[in-house]
Design an enzyme around this catalytic site. Sequence first.
Site, mmCIF file in Angstrom:
data_model
loop_
_atom_site.group_PDB
_atom_site.id
_atom_site.type_symbol
_atom_site.label_atom_id
_atom_site.label_comp_id
_atom_site.label_asym_id
_atom_site.label_seq_id
_atom_site.Cartn_x
_atom_site.Cartn_y
_atom_site.Cartn_z
ATOM 1 N N ARG A 1 -8.732 -0.946 4.089
ATOM 2 C CA ARG A 1 -7.907 0.134 3.537
ATOM 3 C C ARG A 1 -6.505 -0.365 3.204
ATOM 4 O O ARG A 1 -5.839 0.179 2.327
ATOM 5 C CB ARG A 1 -7.805 1.301 4.524
ATOM 6 C CG ARG A 1 -9.075 2.133 4.669
ATOM 7 C CD ARG A 1 -8.811 3.336 5.562
ATOM 8 N NE ARG A 1 -7.622 4.045 5.102
ATOM 9 C CZ ARG A 1 -6.770 4.688 5.901
ATOM 10 N NH1 ARG A 1 -6.957 4.694 7.204
ATOM 11 N NH2 ARG A 1 -5.731 5.309 5.395
ATOM 12 N N LYS B 1 0.831 -1.206 0.000
ATOM 13 C CA LYS B 1 0.000 0.000 0.000
ATOM 14 C C LYS B 1 0.863 1.253 0.000
ATOM 15 O O LYS B 1 0.649 2.187 -0.782
ATOM 16 C CB LYS B 1 -0.911 0.000 1.230
ATOM 17 C CG LYS B 1 -1.691 1.299 1.451
ATOM 18 C CD LYS B 1 -2.568 1.216 2.689
ATOM 19 C CE LYS B 1 -1.946 1.898 3.881
ATOM 20 N NZ LYS B 1 -2.137 3.382 3.848
ATOM 21 N N ASN B 2 1.854 1.292 0.886
ATOM 22 C CA ASN B 2 2.634 2.507 1.064
ATOM 23 C C ASN B 2 3.582 2.779 -0.091
ATOM 24 O O ASN B 2 4.061 3.905 -0.246
ATOM 25 C CB ASN B 2 3.411 2.446 2.378
ATOM 26 C CG ASN B 2 2.501 2.514 3.590
ATOM 27 O OD1 ASN B 2 1.392 3.040 3.494
ATOM 28 N ND2 ASN B 2 2.936 1.981 4.717
ATOM 29 N N ASP C 1 3.326 1.228 12.383
ATOM 30 C CA ASP C 1 2.184 0.508 11.829
ATOM 31 C C ASP C 1 1.996 -0.877 12.438
ATOM 32 O O ASP C 1 0.920 -1.472 12.305
ATOM 33 C CB ASP C 1 2.334 0.369 10.311
ATOM 34 C CG ASP C 1 1.921 1.634 9.570
ATOM 35 O OD1 ASP C 1 1.345 2.531 10.205
ATOM 36 O OD2 ASP C 1 2.171 1.713 8.353
ATOM 37 N N ASP D 1 2.086 20.743 7.818
ATOM 38 C CA ASP D 1 3.023 21.867 7.786
ATOM 39 C C ASP D 1 4.263 21.569 6.956
ATOM 40 O O ASP D 1 4.710 22.415 6.166
ATOM 41 C CB ASP D 1 3.466 22.232 9.218
ATOM 42 C CG ASP D 1 2.309 22.622 10.110
ATOM 43 O OD1 ASP D 1 1.162 22.415 9.686
ATOM 44 O OD2 ASP D 1 2.549 23.118 11.219
ATOM 45 N N LEU D 2 4.836 20.369 7.129
ATOM 46 C CA LEU D 2 6.060 20.046 6.396
ATOM 47 C C LEU D 2 5.805 19.997 4.896
ATOM 48 O O LEU D 2 6.652 20.422 4.100
ATOM 49 C CB LEU D 2 6.624 18.699 6.874
ATOM 50 C CG LEU D 2 7.537 18.723 8.091
ATOM 51 C CD1 LEU D 2 8.005 17.307 8.421
ATOM 52 C CD2 LEU D 2 8.748 19.609 7.856
ATOM 53 N N ARG E 1 -5.234 10.247 3.982
ATOM 54 C CA ARG E 1 -4.080 11.070 4.253
ATOM 55 C C ARG E 1 -3.180 11.229 3.022
ATOM 56 O O ARG E 1 -2.673 12.309 2.744
ATOM 57 C CB ARG E 1 -3.293 10.415 5.397
ATOM 58 C CG ARG E 1 -1.938 11.026 5.690
ATOM 59 C CD ARG E 1 -2.084 12.381 6.336
ATOM 60 N NE ARG E 1 -0.805 13.035 6.514
ATOM 61 C CZ ARG E 1 -0.659 14.244 7.009
ATOM 62 N NH1 ARG E 1 -1.720 14.919 7.390
ATOM 63 N NH2 ARG E 1 0.522 14.797 7.133
ATOM 64 N N ILE F 1 5.937 7.887 17.278
ATOM 65 C CA ILE F 1 5.632 8.484 15.979
ATOM 66 C C ILE F 1 4.290 9.220 16.011
ATOM 67 O O ILE F 1 4.216 10.395 15.667
ATOM 68 C CB ILE F 1 5.613 7.402 14.875
ATOM 69 C CG1 ILE F 1 6.907 6.571 14.919
ATOM 70 C CG2 ILE F 1 5.426 8.043 13.507
ATOM 71 C CD1 ILE F 1 8.182 7.354 14.683
ATOM 72 N N ARG G 1 -0.759 14.398 12.717
ATOM 73 C CA ARG G 1 -0.229 14.280 11.371
ATOM 74 C C ARG G 1 -0.379 15.595 10.610
ATOM 75 O O ARG G 1 -1.044 15.671 9.577
ATOM 76 C CB ARG G 1 -0.915 13.136 10.615
ATOM 77 C CG ARG G 1 -0.912 11.829 11.351
ATOM 78 C CD ARG G 1 -1.564 10.718 10.577
ATOM 79 N NE ARG G 1 -0.603 9.993 9.767
ATOM 80 C CZ ARG G 1 -0.898 8.907 9.051
ATOM 81 N NH1 ARG G 1 -2.135 8.460 9.034
ATOM 82 N NH2 ARG G 1 0.013 8.298 8.354
ATOM 83 N N PRO G 2 0.216 16.692 11.068
ATOM 84 C CA PRO G 2 0.029 17.991 10.408
ATOM 85 C C PRO G 2 0.636 18.018 9.013
ATOM 86 O O PRO G 2 1.534 17.249 8.686
ATOM 87 C CB PRO G 2 0.764 18.954 11.347
ATOM 88 C CG PRO G 2 1.778 18.119 12.047
ATOM 89 C CD PRO G 2 1.147 16.766 12.201
ATOM 90 N N CYS H 1 -7.380 9.121 9.163
ATOM 91 C CA CYS H 1 -6.788 8.438 10.324
ATOM 92 C C CYS H 1 -7.231 9.088 11.628
ATOM 93 O O CYS H 1 -7.555 10.268 11.685
ATOM 94 C CB CYS H 1 -5.259 8.471 10.241
ATOM 95 S SG CYS H 1 -4.598 7.526 8.865
#
Length: 421
Positions: free
Chosen positions: A398, A23-24, A306, A125-126, A93, A328, A122-123, A117
Amino acid sequence: MSDEIIVTGGKPLNGTVRIQGSKNAALPIMASALLSDGTSVLRGCPKIADVFLMEKILKALGAVTWWQDHDLYLDCSRADGTVIPEAFSGKMRSSVILLGAMLGRNKKASTGYPGGCVIGKRPVDLHIQVLRSFGAEIVENGSKITGSCGKLKGAEIFFPKSSVGATEQAVLAAALAEGRTILHGGAAEPEIRWLVRYLNGMGAQISFPEKNCICIDGVKSLHPGDGVIPPDRIVAGTYLMAAAATRGEIIIENPPIGEMDGILEVYRKMGGQYHIFGGKLIVNGKKTGLPLALLETEVYPGFPTDLQSPVMAVLATISGISRIREKIFEDRYKTAPWLNRMGARIEIKDGTAVIDGGFPLKGCTVEAQELRGGAALVIAALAADGTTRIRGCRFIERGYEHICEDLTALGGLLIKDRGAL
């Protein structure tokens, strides 16, 4: 209406299983297809809810998509859309990583804030900082993120902390940017290298000159990609933990061995045994029985967040005190109360989960609230006496294409109950 997985537990797993595509790895590679005019192919792509949702987003942007078995074709010749519908962005996400590719291709991009999620803040901003580094103008109005640019310009970017998504964002934006981009301190997860491999196959010029450094020389255009999606290390780790919790013996046919060191080390510390033969991972969980004094989740190559919930389910079956510290995502202990309902004894103290393990787990009705927590409940249910009903299996779908079929093939007793759905 019903949306449940019904599990009858108490039986050690035994047999052979093959692992689905990652998935990732698949999601950012799907985003990379936007960077070419033509048809890209993802071979061995998992047929899971998140992939189907990303496919819908690409269609909304103008792509034409189709499947041949597990090969996904993405024709992005006319994918000139610039707006990701909020109905899609709010569910996943990973939708945010499309911004860099959309800006690189169409000079404009707009999306609602990403969701999907309940495991922490999990902002974004980055992501926004990264895109601004390339010269993009990014505006946030509270509900939307809108970006515009001329030609993206290469940049030197120093990440204040490791972020897989923001690193992928930067790689996607840099591929067609003018000049050289150097990323320092980005994420080192295997999915980054799979994305780079795919992009290089499209004609990108990306290298890893030193540790924690990625160098991207922007090119004027990319041709369509054609590559294989690797086996999913998190799914492989989930089935490994299921064997450990049930004290079973399984064979994983196509394990991503080079990506599982941190997972296998923790499994071994719990008393699990394994060996690799002929490219297969031979797992013997019969002697799993050692508590862990302290397990901390880490960025790759450490133990992945995960699998924090799945390993918690295993530790609930092991006599003694174990501790897990989640480093995390701050809100990834949502599965603990449901495990406690099954008979586990888990207490969250100062951000650390303290598991007093070894008490019998009993089947009951529980609820999955997010993807990996749902997988953990399946593991606990396999190890429990009696029948467990796990509501919310849509979350599990998912990331797991056929978790019921896979675990049933290993001797587990699992049934999907969709009722009127």
